[in-house]
Write an enzyme that holds these catalytic residues in place. Structure first.
Site, short mmCIF file in Angstrom:
data_model
loop_
_atom_site.label_atom_id
_atom_site.label_comp_id
_atom_site.label_asym_id
_atom_site.label_seq_id
_atom_site.Cartn_x
_atom_site.Cartn_y
_atom_site.Cartn_z
N ILE A 29 0.83 -1.20 0.00
CA ILE A 29 0.00 0.00 0.00
C ILE A 29 0.86 1.26 0.00
O ILE A 29 0.62 2.20 -0.76
CB ILE A 29 -0.96 0.00 1.20
CG1 ILE A 29 -1.88 -1.22 1.16
CG2 ILE A 29 -1.76 1.29 1.25
CD1 ILE A 29 -2.80 -1.33 2.35
N GLY A 30 1.87 1.29 0.85
CA GLY A 30 2.72 2.47 0.95
C GLY A 30 4.00 2.16 1.68
O GLY A 30 4.19 1.07 2.24
N GLU A 31 4.89 3.16 1.66
CA GLU A 31 6.18 3.01 2.32
C GLU A 31 6.56 4.30 3.00
O GLU A 31 6.40 5.39 2.43
CB GLU A 31 7.25 2.61 1.28
CG GLU A 31 8.63 2.39 1.89
CD GLU A 31 9.66 1.97 0.85
OE1 GLU A 31 10.83 1.81 1.22
OE2 GLU A 31 9.27 1.80 -0.32
N GLY A 32 7.05 4.19 4.21
CA GLY A 32 7.48 5.34 4.98
C GLY A 32 8.91 5.21 5.44
O GLY A 32 9.62 4.26 5.08
N THR A 33 9.33 6.16 6.25
CA THR A 33 10.70 6.17 6.74
C THR A 33 10.95 5.03 7.72
O THR A 33 12.02 4.41 7.70
CB THR A 33 11.01 7.51 7.43
OG1 THR A 33 10.69 8.58 6.54
CG2 THR A 33 12.47 7.59 7.82
N VAL A 60 3.71 -0.47 4.61
CA VAL A 60 2.32 -0.83 4.81
C VAL A 60 1.89 -1.79 3.71
O VAL A 60 2.04 -1.49 2.51
CB VAL A 60 1.41 0.43 4.81
CG1 VAL A 60 -0.04 0.04 5.07
CG2 VAL A 60 1.89 1.43 5.86
N LYS A 89 1.20 -2.92 9.09
CA LYS A 89 2.29 -1.95 9.21
C LYS A 89 3.51 -2.67 9.74
O LYS A 89 3.60 -2.98 10.93
CB LYS A 89 1.88 -0.80 10.14
CG LYS A 89 2.92 0.30 10.22
CD LYS A 89 2.41 1.46 11.08
CE LYS A 89 3.44 2.58 11.11
NZ LYS A 89 2.98 3.75 11.91
N ASP A 102 1.67 14.66 14.02
CA ASP A 102 1.94 14.46 12.60
C ASP A 102 0.62 14.35 11.82
O ASP A 102 0.42 13.42 11.04
CB ASP A 102 2.79 13.21 12.39
CG ASP A 102 3.43 13.18 11.00
OD1 ASP A 102 3.45 14.23 10.34
OD2 ASP A 102 3.91 12.11 10.58
#
Length: 452
Positions: free
Chosen positions: A10-14, A18, A33, A128
């Site tokens: 779904i997504g990528e963060g630091t 996900v 997550k 945030d």
């Protein structure tokens, strides 16, 4: 993780990735997550702020629900299994040309303020708030990603650079970490503008450019506000005076009340900035209150709370007990008026055998119910008065000062009269029985006053 099957990313963060996963136990899809950090023990996992916050805040209709925590001790990996929603706010407005309706914007902002009010009341602030961390599913909005959250009661200074720059409040930019939960409101105001205009409000390229863009729109702060920031900053700053051009008029689907709320959320001084619970009572959400009051009959134990501005009340709390009493009392009055006074008259009793009571010998309690009138009106319950005694207790004075009239059905007056006359007859019978005895002891008892 053997109970789950990965479907896609779904997504990528630091700090995490996900994934969309399928549960092999219930056949439902979830969001996973997966943390990039290596964890050594279960104690370290339980001390993670995000896990503690989600456990403390769950369940809430506007907070992301945490279903399961999966920790692999050998690999040191940690995964949070959360509910899966359709998209986030950024994905909703990205590349969109047709603006959202004000009704939908208002609904989303109301739910966002509800989530912020809930976490702030529970001693947590997010730090945030941005479109990527606000998830939606149809008309439902939920706040997620509590990886940067902090306790409201933790000591300052906090981490300086915590939220994304475009949504960072001035106190985060101008102080060494001396800020509080009001930074969430500033970020929510920036999101408010973005979902309305599809453009960021303060798109600064660096810290100085960010401050400059804030001053271009809302102007330079007052000297008192700058003095607050200087007390917690080692480097002094002097900004050239700017009046501020105001919010760009790109939002054709925002009413004047919406502008009023937006300016209250992006107030420079955090002490004067609106709080989440105050934002929920803003007149901009008047339509949401009206829609919510339609569901009140289903929740009899909820009470209406009026807003501070005296506008339309909120739709969510308890119905006052006073209103319940008034409604039940009005129903009794209506039934009594429809029936009218009871038919027939009671026979008069001969009270010749009663002993006379000397006045002021003992306090006499007067009747609290008046005889029903010929018009059919219901009797009135009056306050109690004591005659024949000069002593008045504090309770009697309070009762006299707060005298109220309550209407009772006519049947109650008949019952009272019957009981009163039966008591009189019993006293007459008792006195005649005592007078038939000739002993001195009985004669002594006969001197006792037994009148009602």
């Amino acid at each position: 993780m053997n109970n789950y099957k990965p479907v896609g990313k779904i997504g990528e963060g630091t700090f995490s990735d996900v994934l969309k996963i399928l549960s092999l136990r219930d056949g439902k899809y979830y969001a996973c997550k997966h943390m990039k950090q290596h964890f050594e023990s279960l104690e370290q996992v339980n001390n993670l702020r995000e896990i503690q916050a989600l456990r403390r805040l769950s369940p809430h209709p506007n907070i992301l629900t945490l279903h399961e925590v999966v920790f692999d001790k050998k690999a040191g990996s940690l995964s949070l299994i959360c509910e899966l929603l359709d998209m986030n706010i950024y994905q909703l407005i990205k590349g969109r040309k047709k603006p959202l309706s004000e009704k939908k914007i208002k609904n989303y902002m109301y739910q966002l303020c509800k989530s912020l009010d809930y976490i702030h009341r529970n001693g947590i602030f997010h730090r945030d708030v941005k479109p990527e961390n606000i998830l939606i599913k149809r008309n439902t909005l939920k706040l997620g990603d509590f990886g940067s959250c902090r306790s409201i009661y933790s000591k300052q200074p906090h981490t300086e650079y915590i939220s994304t720059r475009w949504y960072r409040a001035p106190e985060c930019l101008l102080t060494n970490g001396y800020y509080n939960y009001k930074i969430d409101i500033w970020s929510a105001g920036c999101v408010f503008y973005e979902i309305t205009s599809f453009q960021p409000l303060f798109p600064g390229s660096n810290e100085l450019d960010q401050i400059s863009k804030i001053h271009d729109i809302i102007g330079t702060p007052a000297n008192e506000t700058l003095h607050k920031f200087k007390q917690s900053r080692f480097v002094s700053f002097d900004f050239p005076f700017k009046k501020g051009k105001g919010i760009p008029p790109l939002m054709w689907n925002l009413s004047p009340k919406g502008y009023s709320l937006l300016y209250a959320m992006i107030t420079y001084d955090p002490d004067e900035r609106i709080a989440a619970h105050q934002a929920l009572q803003h007149p901009y959400f008047q339509d949401v209150w009206a829609a919510g009051t339609q569901d009140l009959p289903k929740h009899k134990k909820l009470r209406l709370l009026g807003n501070t501005a005296g506008k339309v009340p909120l739709h969510w709390w308890q119905i006052s007990k006073e209103s319940q009493r008034q409604r039940s009392l009005s129903k009794v009055q209506e039934n009594a008026k429809q029936r009218g006074p009871p038919g027939g008259k009671l026979p008069k009793l001969n009270a010749s055998g009663l002993a006379k009571v000397t006045p002021q010998s003992t306090p006499v309690l007067h009747s609290v119910c008046q005889t029903p009138k010929e018009t059919g009106d219901t009797p009135v319950l009056q306050s109690v008065r004591f005659i024949g005694s000069d002593i008045k207790s504090e309770k009697q004075k309070a009762l006299k000062s707060s005298r109220k009239h309550f209407h009772l059905p006519a049947e109650w007056n008949v019952i009272y009269k019957i009981r009163k006359k039966l008591f009189i007859k019993s006293c007459i019978y008792t006195r005649r029985l005592l007078s038939s005895f000739q002993t001195s002891s009985v004669k002594l008892y006969a001197e006792i006053d037994l009148s009602p």
